[in-house]
Design a protein around this motif. Structure first.
Motif, PDB file in Angstrom:
ATOM      1  N   GLY A 133      71.119  60.474  52.918  1.00 24.86           N
ATOM      2  CA  GLY A 133      71.096  59.568  51.777  1.00 24.86           C
ATOM      3  C   GLY A 133      72.411  59.642  51.042  1.00 24.86           C
ATOM      4  N   ILE A 134      72.479  58.979  49.865  1.00 25.78           N
ATOM      5  CA  ILE A 134      73.715  59.012  49.073  1.00 25.78           C
ATOM      6  C   ILE A 134      74.031  60.454  48.685  1.00 25.78           C
ATOM      7  N   LEU A 135      75.308  60.817  48.713  1.00 33.10           N
ATOM      8  CA  LEU A 135      75.715  62.213  48.492  1.00 33.10           C
ATOM      9  C   LEU A 135      75.518  62.648  47.044  1.00 33.10           C
ATOM     10  N   TYR A 136      75.567  61.693  46.108  1.00 33.69           N
ATOM     11  CA  TYR A 136      75.608  62.032  44.690  1.00 33.69           C
ATOM     12  C   TYR A 136      74.202  62.124  44.085  1.00 33.69           C
ATOM     13  N   ASP A 137      74.049  62.994  43.068  1.00 30.88           N
ATOM     14  CA  ASP A 137      72.820  63.048  42.287  1.00 30.88           C
ATOM     15  C   ASP A 137      72.906  62.122  41.070  1.00 30.88           C
TER      16      ASP A 137
ATOM     17  N   VAL B  85      75.673  59.001  39.167  1.00 29.37           N
ATOM     18  CA  VAL B  85      76.876  58.178  39.215  1.00 29.37           C
ATOM     19  C   VAL B  85      77.117  57.617  37.821  1.00 29.37           C
ATOM     20  N   VAL B  86      78.357  57.768  37.312  1.00 27.65           N
ATOM     21  CA  VAL B  86      78.748  57.228  36.009  1.00 27.65           C
ATOM     22  C   VAL B  86      79.633  56.020  36.256  1.00 27.65           C
ATOM     23  N   ASP B  87      79.162  54.805  35.859  1.00 23.19           N
ATOM     24  CA  ASP B  87      79.942  53.596  36.162  1.00 23.19           C
ATOM     25  C   ASP B  87      81.008  53.352  35.100  1.00 23.19           C
ATOM     26  N   VAL B  88      81.787  52.271  35.269  1.00 21.97           N
ATOM     27  CA  VAL B  88      82.935  52.032  34.388  1.00 21.97           C
ATOM     28  C   VAL B  88      82.512  51.674  32.966  1.00 21.97           C
ATOM     29  N   LYS B  89      81.244  51.281  32.761  1.00 19.27           N
ATOM     30  CA  LYS B  89      80.760  50.994  31.409  1.00 19.27           C
ATOM     31  C   LYS B  89      80.192  52.229  30.738  1.00 19.27           C
ATOM     32  N   GLY B  90      80.183  53.340  31.435  1.00 15.71           N
ATOM     33  CA  GLY B  90      79.615  54.549  30.872  1.00 15.71           C
ATOM     34  C   GLY B  90      78.120  54.666  31.099  1.00 15.71           C
ATOM     35  N   GLU B  91      77.550  53.759  31.915  1.00 20.71           N
ATOM     36  CA  GLU B  91      76.132  53.860  32.245  1.00 20.71           C
ATOM     37  C   GLU B  91      75.934  54.976  33.280  1.00 20.71           C
ATOM     38  N   ILE B  92      74.820  55.712  33.137  1.00 21.23           N
ATOM     39  CA  ILE B  92      74.529  56.846  34.019  1.00 21.23           C
ATOM     40  C   ILE B  92      73.348  56.493  34.917  1.00 21.23           C
ATOM     41  N   TYR B  93      73.537  56.654  36.243  1.00 19.41           N
ATOM     42  CA  TYR B  93      72.492  56.363  37.216  1.00 19.41           C
ATOM     43  C   TYR B  93      72.113  57.647  37.942  1.00 19.41           C
ATOM     44  N   GLN B  94      70.814  57.981  37.929  1.00 19.03           N
ATOM     45  CA  GLN B  94      70.344  59.104  38.737  1.00 19.03           C
ATOM     46  C   GLN B  94      69.991  58.578  40.115  1.00 19.03           C
ATOM     47  N   THR B  95      70.575  59.161  41.174  1.00 19.35           N
ATOM     48  CA  THR B  95      70.419  58.636  42.532  1.00 19.35           C
ATOM     49  C   THR B  95      69.698  59.612  43.469  1.00 19.35           C
ATOM     50  N   GLN B  96      69.465  60.848  43.047  1.00 22.09           N
ATOM     51  CA  GLN B  96      68.714  61.822  43.847  1.00 22.09           C
ATOM     52  C   GLN B  96      67.889  62.700  42.893  1.00 22.09           C
TER      53      GLN B  96
ATOM     54  N   ALA C  37      67.573  69.348  47.495  1.00 19.47           N
ATOM     55  CA  ALA C  37      68.983  69.462  47.880  1.00 19.47           C
ATOM     56  C   ALA C  37      69.100  69.192  49.372  1.00 19.47           C
ATOM     57  N   LEU C  38      70.307  68.823  49.802  1.00 18.81           N
ATOM     58  CA  LEU C  38      70.554  68.597  51.224  1.00 18.81           C
ATOM     59  C   LEU C  38      70.239  69.858  52.026  1.00 18.81           C
ATOM     60  N   ALA C  39      69.620  69.689  53.168  1.00 19.33           N
ATOM     61  CA  ALA C  39      69.294  70.823  54.040  1.00 19.33           C
ATOM     62  C   ALA C  39      70.514  71.192  54.879  1.00 19.33           C
ATOM     63  N   VAL C  40      71.541  71.753  54.212  1.00 19.19           N
ATOM     64  CA  VAL C  40      72.791  72.126  54.865  1.00 19.19           C
ATOM     65  C   VAL C  40      73.165  73.530  54.426  1.00 19.19           C
ATOM     66  N   GLU C  41      74.183  74.095  55.097  1.00 23.30           N
ATOM     67  CA  GLU C  41      74.613  75.457  54.778  1.00 23.30           C
ATOM     68  C   GLU C  41      75.693  75.500  53.706  1.00 23.30           C
ATOM     69  N   GLU C  42      76.446  74.395  53.514  1.00 26.99           N
ATOM     70  CA  GLU C  42      77.532  74.419  52.538  1.00 26.99           C
ATOM     71  C   GLU C  42      76.972  74.709  51.145  1.00 26.99           C
ATOM     72  N   GLU C  43      77.493  75.763  50.513  1.00 28.67           N
ATOM     73  CA  GLU C  43      76.938  76.216  49.251  1.00 28.67           C
ATOM     74  C   GLU C  43      77.087  75.169  48.156  1.00 28.67           C
ATOM     75  N   TYR C  44      78.229  74.476  48.143  1.00 26.78           N
ATOM     76  CA  TYR C  44      78.461  73.506  47.053  1.00 26.78           C
ATOM     77  C   TYR C  44      77.507  72.320  47.142  1.00 26.78           C
ATOM     78  N   LEU C  45      76.967  72.019  48.361  1.00 24.22           N
ATOM     79  CA  LEU C  45      75.991  70.938  48.513  1.00 24.22           C
ATOM     80  C   LEU C  45      74.572  71.436  48.274  1.00 24.22           C
TER      81      LEU C  45
END
Length: 628
Positions: A171-175, A177-188, A193-201
């Protein structure tokens, strides 16, 4: 010049036909194709020169030249009409995309929540995602707030960004997204969390600011909204500290969140200042007061938009129909451009035959974790084989401060004659690139490519084939095929000084990879058994064919009497002596990139015994140890 040098009009070619150059332009060959117009005019002038005093001939040539000019004007007119049509289609696409973005933004007003005094649009259910690609995450598992930029035009809809991310992620990588108008969208959802080994993800909440911040920074509305969002997240996860707010480039080699994050305008400091102000660490600035006024204006606009909801629903239906039509159109075009499927090259499996450390073992990884291919050279004479390299890797070396390794560091070994050995399983995270082993595959070319030396043509051909095949199987783009020294934190000359300088063998390798991806020069037959035959109705190798029946039944190669057909094979077995298939024909097959073996005894009976022995032993070749 052509007359003086005794050259024909066909000797006039574009610069791009002789070297990698865009000169003299695409229209020289296609569209107006002014190469053909220039060639015709050269012919006319040459004819005029040869006719000298023949006025009637000159008039005839002038008339022909006028006709060519008329045709040229007609072609230019047709080109202008086509260009106008393209511009109209581009304008229609931009308008539809703008309407779609506006509709999506209005739709978001129906799923808005206010938390911690900030308004967040919930888009989790509106974006495509594969739930099986995520695993539960507790609040204590959150260790980082990871900042990204989307890296694209801020007008690009979140739907398109999500579809692009799904090429590599569920799915989309981001949890957020802040658009250019300052609106906040929750996307996850935050509890997954992603089922991966990378700690930052796995342990980070991903926050993206819409736009590309290579040369600029987010606007004031984005910084203000981002600061409020991060301040609220730090209240929800009180164990987080300011130093745990990091850009993604601080974890992995990545341009996000832009060159201005820690350098240049340093918008990281601006974002942290906005977080501190939101948490009451300083007095609100005049700019923030103005932004609050804008928020109030946006809320008023929201009320107006809600009153217009019925009209927007009608617009939504109309745009969805148009969107579906465009999707169908795109699918049809994609069907017309089917990708060539690269066959697996012939590989000799040496994994269990090479020296290994008695106790140490490499870490294992899933294939989905592989994102890069690393190119190496052995930096030794090309005759040094994988067994010797494995011995050196397994042994410790106190003079160099090297600890013993579990086994050989590379996954594939390309010999000077083009033979490919697999030396580690792909799931093995072996040692070959410092700090980047967990997600890379090592491909080594035998030899030292310094001071003008580059791999042999057979190495480049086989190396390109196995690289292109791995790219296909592991979904790795060509942009992630790097030389060893191109990985961050790796101070080395590997894979040699000629990789990007001098003879630039990286360009030769990449060019061959692109040819293979297009199906050019790839052998369509794995194994061809070639028998001799004189011109019809002359004799043929009848007895040799009968003697080879057991071999043919055991291995089922393609069989025939055609030298041209044999050129399409990766391996060719020639049956009989040079009296049947000559040495010159054998060299022609080798020059075509075939791996050739001749089975010829002192007579037909001995040839038969040699073939039967191979069949009984289960060996396809005497000299090639290859797994089909």
């Amino acid at each position: 010049l052509a007359q003086n040098l005794g050259m024909s009009p066909e000797s006039v070619v574009g610069m791009g036909e002789l070297t990698k150059s865009e000169s003299p332009g695409e229209s020289f060959y296609r569209g107006p194709a002014w190469k053909s117009i220039l060639s015709r005019q050269i012919r006319l002038h040459l004819a005029a020169f040869s006719g000298s005093g023949d006025n009637s001939k000159v008039q005839e040539l002038n008339q022909a030249l006028d006709e060519v000019k008329v045709q040229n004007r007609e072609l230019q007119s047709q080109l202008k009409i086509a260009e106008d049509a393209r511009m109209r289609m581009d304008a229609l696409h931009v308008r539809l995309q703008s309407e779609l973005v506006e509709l999506q933004q209005q739709m978001a007003t129906q799923s808005v929540q206010t938390v911690g005094g900030i308004r967040i649009f919930d888009w989790v259910e509106q974006l495509p995602r594969d739930a099986e690609g995520y695993r539960p995450r507790s609040a204590q598992d959150v260790r980082f707030l990871v900042i990204h930029h989307t890296g694209v035009n801020p007008g690009i809809p979140l739907q398109e960004i999500a579809e692009f991310h799904r090429q590599e992620r569920p799915g989309i990588l981001y949890d957020y997204v802040v658009d250019v108008k300052g609106e906040i969208y929750q996307t996850q959802p935050l509890d997954q969390a992603l089922a991966v080994e990378e700690e930052y993800l796995a342990k980070g909440i991903q926050i993206a600011f819409a736009g590309d911040f290579t040369d600029k920074i987010p606007n004031d509305e984005q910084l203000y909204a981002g600061g409020r969002l991060i301040a609220w997240l730090m209240e929800r996860y009180p164990h987080l500290r300011t130093e745990q707010i990091k850009g993604v480039r601080e974890f992995v080699p990545n341009p996000s969140p832009g060159d201005q994050w820690n350098d240049g305008q340093r918008w990281r400091e601006m974002l942290l200042a906005a977080v501190r102000r939101t948490r009451g660490m300083v007095e609100p600035s005049e700019m923030e007061t103005q932004l609050r006024v804008k928020v109030a204006q946006f809320e008023h606009e929201l009320q107006v938009a809600q009153r217009s909801n019925q009209l927007l629903q009608e617009q939504k239906t109309r745009l969805q129909v148009e969107y579906q039509r465009l999707q169908t159109q795109a699918a049809e075009r994609q069907q017309d451009n089917k990708v060539y499927v690269i066959p697996q090259p012939a590989v000799r499996n040496m994994v269990d035959q090479l020296p290994q450390h008695p106790t140490l073992r490499f870490e294992r990884r899933p294939l989905s974790q592989i994102t890069h291919l690393a190119i190496h050279h052995t930096a030794t004479p090309p005759t040094i084989n994988p067994t010797r390299i494995a011995e050196l890797h397994v042994a410790s070396d106190s003079n160099r401060g090297k600890e013993p390794w579990p086994g050989i560091g590379y996954h594939f070994f390309i010999h000077a004659d083009g033979t490919i050995d697999q030396t580690n399983h792909l799931e093995t995270a072996s040692f070959h690139v410092h700090r980047h082993n967990i997600y890379s595959v090592g491909i080594v070319f035998a030899g030292s490519f310094m001071n003008g030396k580059i791999p042999t043509s057979a190495q480049l051909r086989s190396g390109a084939h196995v690289t292109a095949w791995l790219m296909q199987e592991l979904n790795v783009p060509l942009a992630r095929v790097w030389g060893h020294r191109e990985f961050p934190d790796n101070t080395t000359v590997c894979p040699g000084s000629e990789w990007t300088l001098g003879n630039r063998w990286r360009d030769l390798l990449f060019e061959r990879i692109e040819q293979i991806q297009a199906g050019v020069g790839v052998k369509s037959v794995r194994h061809y058994m070639l028998f001799w035959q004189r011109n019809y109705p002359g004799p043929l190798a009848r007895q040799d064919f009968v003697n080879a029946i057991n071999y043919i039944v055991r291995f089922r190669p393609a069989i025939g009497f055609s030298l041209n057909d044999a050129r399409s094979a990766e391996f060719v077995t020639i049956v009989g002596s040079e009296a049947g298939i000559s040495e010159a024909d054998e060299k022609a097959l080798l020059n075509s990139g075939c791996k050739v073996e001749r089975i010829a005894g002192r007579n037909e009976e001995e040839t038969s015994r040699m073939l039967s022995e191979l069949a009984n032993l289960g060996r396809r070749f005497r000299n090639f140890d290859v797994d089909f």
